[in-house]
Design a protein around this motif. Sequence first.
Motif, PDB file in Angstrom:
ATOM      1  N   LYS A  46      10.329 -14.665  20.206  1.00 29.03           N
ATOM      2  CA  LYS A  46       9.109 -14.001  20.661  1.00 29.03           C
ATOM      3  C   LYS A  46       9.348 -12.516  20.917  1.00 29.03           C
ATOM      4  CE  LYS A  46       6.929 -18.065  22.748  1.00 29.03           C
ATOM      5  NZ  LYS A  46       6.385 -18.664  23.986  1.00 29.03           N
ATOM      6  N   LYS A  47      10.630 -12.170  21.093  1.00 22.96           N
ATOM      7  CA  LYS A  47      10.969 -10.764  21.326  1.00 22.96           C
ATOM      8  C   LYS A  47      11.104  -9.985  20.016  1.00 22.96           C
ATOM      9  CE  LYS A  47      13.284 -11.526  25.755  1.00 22.96           C
ATOM     10  NZ  LYS A  47      14.522 -11.330  26.548  1.00 22.96           N
ATOM     11  N   VAL A  48      11.115 -10.710  18.905  1.00 25.40           N
ATOM     12  CA  VAL A  48      11.194 -10.055  17.594  1.00 25.40           C
ATOM     13  C   VAL A  48       9.782  -9.680  17.163  1.00 25.40           C
ATOM     14  CG1 VAL A  48      11.835 -10.327  15.174  1.00 25.40           C
ATOM     15  CG2 VAL A  48      13.251 -11.354  16.960  1.00 25.40           C
ATOM     16  N   VAL A  49       9.598  -8.436  16.754  1.00 29.80           N
ATOM     17  CA  VAL A  49       8.273  -7.943  16.366  1.00 29.80           C
ATOM     18  C   VAL A  49       7.902  -8.501  14.994  1.00 29.80           C
ATOM     19  CG1 VAL A  49       6.852  -5.907  15.934  1.00 29.80           C
ATOM     20  CG2 VAL A  49       8.665  -5.828  17.670  1.00 29.80           C
ATOM     21  N   ARG A  50       6.862  -9.301  14.973  1.00 30.07           N
ATOM     22  CA  ARG A  50       6.434  -9.908  13.706  1.00 30.07           C
ATOM     23  C   ARG A  50       5.785  -8.869  12.798  1.00 30.07           C
ATOM     24  NH1 ARG A  50       3.073 -15.277  14.532  1.00 30.07           N
ATOM     25  NH2 ARG A  50       3.359 -15.249  12.274  1.00 30.07           N
ATOM     26  N   ALA A  51       6.135  -8.956  11.524  1.00 32.56           N
ATOM     27  CA  ALA A  51       5.580  -8.008  10.559  1.00 32.56           C
ATOM     28  C   ALA A  51       4.105  -8.311  10.301  1.00 32.56           C
ATOM     29  CB  ALA A  51       6.362  -8.082   9.247  1.00 32.56           C
ATOM     30  N   LYS A  52       3.273  -7.297  10.382  1.00 36.21           N
ATOM     31  CA  LYS A  52       1.860  -7.441  10.097  1.00 36.21           C
ATOM     32  C   LYS A  52       1.585  -7.032   8.655  1.00 36.21           C
ATOM     33  CE  LYS A  52       0.267  -6.544  14.828  1.00 36.21           C
ATOM     34  NZ  LYS A  52      -0.589  -5.679  15.682  1.00 36.21           N
ATOM     35  N   LYS A  53       0.628  -7.696   8.075  1.00 33.40           N
ATOM     36  CA  LYS A  53       0.257  -7.343   6.707  1.00 33.40           C
ATOM     37  C   LYS A  53      -0.315  -5.938   6.690  1.00 33.40           C
ATOM     38  CE  LYS A  53      -1.894  -9.244   2.593  1.00 33.40           C
ATOM     39  NZ  LYS A  53      -2.462 -10.453   1.983  1.00 33.40           N
ATOM     40  N   LYS A  54       0.133  -5.138   5.741  1.00 31.25           N
ATOM     41  CA  LYS A  54      -0.290  -3.740   5.680  1.00 31.25           C
ATOM     42  C   LYS A  54      -1.724  -3.634   5.167  1.00 31.25           C
ATOM     43  CE  LYS A  54       4.405  -2.018   5.000  1.00 31.25           C
ATOM     44  NZ  LYS A  54       5.331  -1.261   4.122  1.00 31.25           N
ATOM     45  N   GLU A  55      -2.318  -2.478   5.406  1.00 33.08           N
ATOM     46  CA  GLU A  55      -3.689  -2.233   4.979  1.00 33.08           C
ATOM     47  C   GLU A  55      -3.753  -2.073   3.460  1.00 33.08           C
ATOM     48  OE1 GLU A  55      -6.412  -2.249   6.813  1.00 33.08           O
ATOM     49  OE2 GLU A  55      -5.322  -2.618   8.695  1.00 33.08           O
ATOM     50  N   ASN A  56      -4.829  -2.581   2.876  1.00 28.53           N
ATOM     51  CA  ASN A  56      -4.963  -2.467   1.421  1.00 28.53           C
ATOM     52  C   ASN A  56      -5.057  -1.022   0.961  1.00 28.53           C
ATOM     53  OD1 ASN A  56      -7.502  -2.051   2.516  1.00 28.53           O
ATOM     54  ND2 ASN A  56      -8.589  -3.345   1.044  1.00 28.53           N
ATOM     55  N   THR A  57      -5.516  -0.137   1.843  1.00 28.62           N
ATOM     56  CA  THR A  57      -5.668   1.277   1.469  1.00 28.62           C
ATOM     57  C   THR A  57      -4.329   1.956   1.179  1.00 28.62           C
ATOM     58  OG1 THR A  57      -5.699   1.834   3.831  1.00 28.62           O
ATOM     59  CG2 THR A  57      -7.830   1.598   2.722  1.00 28.62           C
ATOM     60  N   THR A  58      -3.243   1.385   1.676  1.00 26.11           N
ATOM     61  CA  THR A  58      -1.920   1.972   1.442  1.00 26.11           C
ATOM     62  C   THR A  58      -1.104   1.202   0.405  1.00 26.11           C
ATOM     63  OG1 THR A  58      -0.857   0.676   3.203  1.00 26.11           O
ATOM     64  CG2 THR A  58      -1.846   2.785   3.822  1.00 26.11           C
ATOM     65  N   GLU A  59      -1.545  -0.014   0.056  1.00 25.09           N
ATOM     66  CA  GLU A  59      -0.703  -0.899  -0.740  1.00 25.09           C
ATOM     67  C   GLU A  59      -1.114  -1.083  -2.188  1.00 25.09           C
ATOM     68  OE1 GLU A  59       2.320  -2.361   0.602  1.00 25.09           O
ATOM     69  OE2 GLU A  59       1.708  -0.639   1.795  1.00 25.09           O
ATOM     70  N   ILE A  60      -2.356  -0.759  -2.520  1.00 30.57           N
ATOM     71  CA  ILE A  60      -2.816  -0.963  -3.898  1.00 30.57           C
ATOM     72  C   ILE A  60      -3.637   0.229  -4.376  1.00 30.57           C
ATOM     73  CG2 ILE A  60      -2.887  -3.493  -3.672  1.00 30.57           C
ATOM     74  CD1 ILE A  60      -5.976  -3.178  -3.401  1.00 30.57           C
ATOM     75  N   PHE A  61      -3.881   0.243  -5.678  1.00 33.08           N
ATOM     76  CA  PHE A  61      -4.799   1.204  -6.274  1.00 33.08           C
ATOM     77  C   PHE A  61      -6.179   0.544  -6.354  1.00 33.08           C
ATOM     78  CE2 PHE A  61      -0.710   2.651  -7.810  1.00 33.08           C
ATOM     79  CZ  PHE A  61      -0.815   4.028  -7.825  1.00 33.08           C
ATOM     80  N   PHE A  62      -7.179   1.204  -5.774  1.00 29.99           N
ATOM     81  CA  PHE A  62      -8.546   0.718  -5.914  1.00 29.99           C
ATOM     82  C   PHE A  62      -9.012   1.004  -7.345  1.00 29.99           C
ATOM     83  CE2 PHE A  62      -8.144   1.181  -1.340  1.00 29.99           C
ATOM     84  CZ  PHE A  62      -8.756   0.019  -0.894  1.00 29.99           C
ATOM     85  N   PRO A  63     -10.055   0.294  -7.812  1.00 28.69           N
ATOM     86  CA  PRO A  63     -10.501   0.471  -9.205  1.00 28.69           C
ATOM     87  C   PRO A  63     -10.716   1.923  -9.617  1.00 28.69           C
ATOM     88  CG  PRO A  63     -11.591  -1.423  -8.246  1.00 28.69           C
ATOM     89  CD  PRO A  63     -10.810  -0.773  -7.127  1.00 28.69           C
ATOM     90  N   ASP A  64     -11.376   2.730  -8.759  1.00 21.55           N
ATOM     91  CA  ASP A  64     -11.623   4.127  -9.123  1.00 21.55           C
ATOM     92  C   ASP A  64     -10.322   4.914  -9.176  1.00 21.55           C
ATOM     93  OD1 ASP A  64     -11.361   3.804  -6.369  1.00 21.55           O
ATOM     94  OD2 ASP A  64     -12.574   5.565  -5.900  1.00 21.55           O
ATOM     95  N   GLU A  65      -9.373   4.588  -8.286  1.00 24.34           N
ATOM     96  CA  GLU A  65      -8.078   5.269  -8.283  1.00 24.34           C
ATOM     97  C   GLU A  65      -7.271   4.888  -9.521  1.00 24.34           C
ATOM     98  OE1 GLU A  65      -7.138   5.720  -3.516  1.00 24.34           O
ATOM     99  OE2 GLU A  65      -6.682   3.816  -4.513  1.00 24.34           O
ATOM    100  N   GLN A  66      -7.351   3.623  -9.905  1.00 24.37           N
ATOM    101  CA  GLN A  66      -6.637   3.178 -11.099  1.00 24.37           C
ATOM    102  C   GLN A  66      -7.152   3.913 -12.328  1.00 24.37           C
ATOM    103  OE1 GLN A  66      -6.457  -1.081 -11.652  1.00 24.37           O
ATOM    104  NE2 GLN A  66      -5.850  -0.906 -13.795  1.00 24.37           N
ATOM    105  N   LYS A  67      -8.457   4.062 -12.423  1.00 20.38           N
ATOM    106  CA  LYS A  67      -9.047   4.797 -13.560  1.00 20.38           C
ATOM    107  C   LYS A  67      -8.557   6.238 -13.570  1.00 20.38           C
ATOM    108  CE  LYS A  67     -12.155   5.468 -16.906  1.00 20.38           C
ATOM    109  NZ  LYS A  67     -12.128   6.916 -17.089  1.00 20.38           N
ATOM    110  N   LEU A  68      -8.513   6.874 -12.411  1.00 23.87           N
ATOM    111  CA  LEU A  68      -8.040   8.255 -12.334  1.00 23.87           C
ATOM    112  C   LEU A  68      -6.592   8.370 -12.797  1.00 23.87           C
ATOM    113  CD1 LEU A  68      -9.561   9.389  -8.913  1.00 23.87           C
ATOM    114  CD2 LEU A  68     -10.157  10.283 -11.169  1.00 23.87           C
ATOM    115  N   ILE A  69      -5.745   7.431 -12.366  1.00 25.88           N
ATOM    116  CA  ILE A  69      -4.322   7.480 -12.728  1.00 25.88           C
ATOM    117  C   ILE A  69      -4.125   7.213 -14.212  1.00 25.88           C
ATOM    118  CG2 ILE A  69      -2.174   6.134 -12.531  1.00 25.88           C
ATOM    119  CD1 ILE A  69      -2.429   8.287 -10.451  1.00 25.88           C
ATOM    120  N   LEU A  70      -4.841   6.241 -14.757  1.00 27.54           N
ATOM    121  CA  LEU A  70      -4.706   5.941 -16.190  1.00 27.54           C
ATOM    122  C   LEU A  70      -5.131   7.138 -17.033  1.00 27.54           C
ATOM    123  CD1 LEU A  70      -6.030   2.255 -16.321  1.00 27.54           C
ATOM    124  CD2 LEU A  70      -3.649   3.045 -16.303  1.00 27.54           C
TER     125      LEU A  70
END
Length: 297
Positions: A46-70
């Motif tokens: 219980k003293k070990v800090v459990r990892a929380k799932k990161k926000e999608n805004t930092t972890e993936i490319f959104f469709p519009d961002e993917q289009k820009l990168i391609l």
Amino acid sequence: NQTVNKRNLSSKCFHNMCGIIKQIFNYAVDAEYIEKSPYRVNVNKKKVVRAKKKENTTEIFFPDEQKLILDEMERRLRNNPTNTAPLAIKLDFELGVRKGELLALRYSDIKDGKIHVQRQVVEDFDISDLKHITSKGFKIVNYTKSDDGDREIPLTATALDLIHRIKKINRDSGEFFMDYMFVRDSYIMSPDAIDTQLRRGCQYVGIPVRTPHKIRKTYASILFNKGIPLDRIRYLLGHADEATTMKFYVFSRMEDDEETESVISALEENSAEIQKVTQGDPIGNSLFCDIKKRKAR
């Protein structure tokens, strides 16, 4: 226990620490210094800090961002027509492989519309002097990160077209190293070349800088949001278990406002269906009868 109490360890740090200790004792058993490993872990987790799932805004490319990168990768290729690194980034959106696996792909890995992922590029180190370990560059090894990493990935029409373009560029520019796809100066392309292209591309189009690993998470999220079974996504990513895939690689590709609207829409549709039950709709009556039957059972 002392370390856990003092350091406020994350779950990942805690398990890394345990792994080092465990491997030391396993080594001692293999070397016959001891007969049995005394490794045991008995701490208050219980003293070990459990990892929380990161926000999608930092972890993936959104469709519009993917289009820009391609589109940006195409622009960068036009500026330097012999550099296939931009096409490597575009291809990874179709494959979702690790950066080292991507650079170790060969044309001969393609068969029956699929590509066999079976090797990777890793950094090579000179460890002759353990106090001064130095990098010797990169080399190809005939294994993936884990046994589950050996897999076959189906190729889209886009992926096949990109591979054809890569092959033509290498042929026209005289770049060749066995039959590897990504070559520079007659040897495998450095992973740094991929990192640089993506970082500069993100900066140029004005979106947050993300690593090639985020392309891999984008690939997984696209498949999941399109209804591909989780176990199939796990296989395509080369993971040993579904939990890793779900916890660290699958994210919503909708913006917050869009996601909120989708939630409201889903709930309103459900409310409309419930209303049919109370308004004497034939479908509603059928549902009401089903409920009564379940209660009777």
